[in-house]
Design a protein around this motif. Structure first.
Motif, short mmCIF file in Angstrom:
data_model
loop_
_atom_site.label_atom_id
_atom_site.label_comp_id
_atom_site.label_asym_id
_atom_site.label_seq_id
_atom_site.Cartn_x
_atom_site.Cartn_y
_atom_site.Cartn_z
N ARG A 154 -3.63 3.54 4.24
CA ARG A 154 -4.98 2.87 4.12
C ARG A 154 -5.15 2.93 2.71
O ARG A 154 -5.74 1.56 2.29
N GLU A 163 -3.35 -0.05 1.33
CA GLU A 163 -3.77 -1.38 1.74
C GLU A 163 -5.20 -1.73 1.03
O GLU A 163 -5.27 -2.88 0.66
N ASP A 164 -6.13 -0.88 1.24
CA ASP A 164 -7.11 -1.09 0.10
C ASP A 164 -7.01 -1.42 -1.26
O ASP A 164 -7.57 -2.42 -2.07
N CYS A 165 -6.04 -1.01 -1.92
CA CYS A 165 -5.58 -1.27 -3.23
C CYS A 165 -4.98 -2.48 -3.59
O CYS A 165 -5.41 -3.49 -4.17
N GLU A 166 -4.34 -2.98 -2.37
CA GLU A 166 -3.69 -4.37 -2.30
C GLU A 166 -4.82 -5.60 -2.13
O GLU A 166 -4.87 -6.46 -2.92
N GLN A 167 -5.87 -5.24 -1.41
CA GLN A 167 -6.97 -6.21 -1.06
C GLN A 167 -7.74 -6.13 -2.20
O GLN A 167 -8.51 -7.23 -2.74
N ALA A 168 -7.88 -5.04 -3.09
CA ALA A 168 -8.94 -4.96 -4.10
C ALA A 168 -8.29 -5.48 -5.26
O ALA A 168 -8.93 -5.98 -6.18
N PHE A 169 -7.05 -5.17 -5.60
CA PHE A 169 -6.93 -5.32 -7.00
C PHE A 169 -5.40 -6.30 -7.40
O PHE A 169 -5.34 -7.17 -7.75
N CYS A 170 -4.23 -5.99 -6.45
CA CYS A 170 -3.14 -6.50 -6.87
C CYS A 170 -2.09 -6.95 -5.69
O CYS A 170 -1.29 -6.15 -5.56
N GLY A 171 -2.60 -7.54 -4.86
CA GLY A 171 -1.92 -7.97 -3.70
C GLY A 171 -0.55 -8.59 -3.94
O GLY A 171 0.54 -8.23 -3.34
N TRP A 205 1.97 -5.46 -5.19
CA TRP A 205 2.11 -4.89 -4.05
C TRP A 205 3.10 -5.50 -3.05
O TRP A 205 4.34 -4.66 -2.61
#
Length: 67
Positions: free
Chosen positions: A22, A25-33, A36
């Motif tokens: 989780r 996934e949150d980092c992906e959505q917020a910063f650097c999809g 990732w």
């Protein structure tokens, strides 16, 4: 912090793994999809390559070639 039961053979609880997933996934959505996604592809390729090397190594140990 979760601790595995003695003799359980697991170092992580399913809930702990879920929290890490989780977080990623949150980092992906917020910063650097895009980053990732690239890392995930490379990581999967590295894992396949490592598995193949280990398989070959175990076959070499099981059936050594005599010179």
């Amino acid at each position: 912090m979760h601790r595995a039961r003695a003799g359980s053979g697991r170092g992580r609880s399913p809930a702990g793994c879920w929290r890490i997933r989780r977080l990623l996934e949150d980092c992906e959505q917020a910063f650097c999809g895009e980053t990732w996604r690239c890392v995930r592809v490379r990581s999967a390729a590295d894992a396949r390559h490592t598995a193949e090397l280990l398989k070959q190594r175990s076959e070499d140990v099981a059936h050594p070639v005599e010179a």
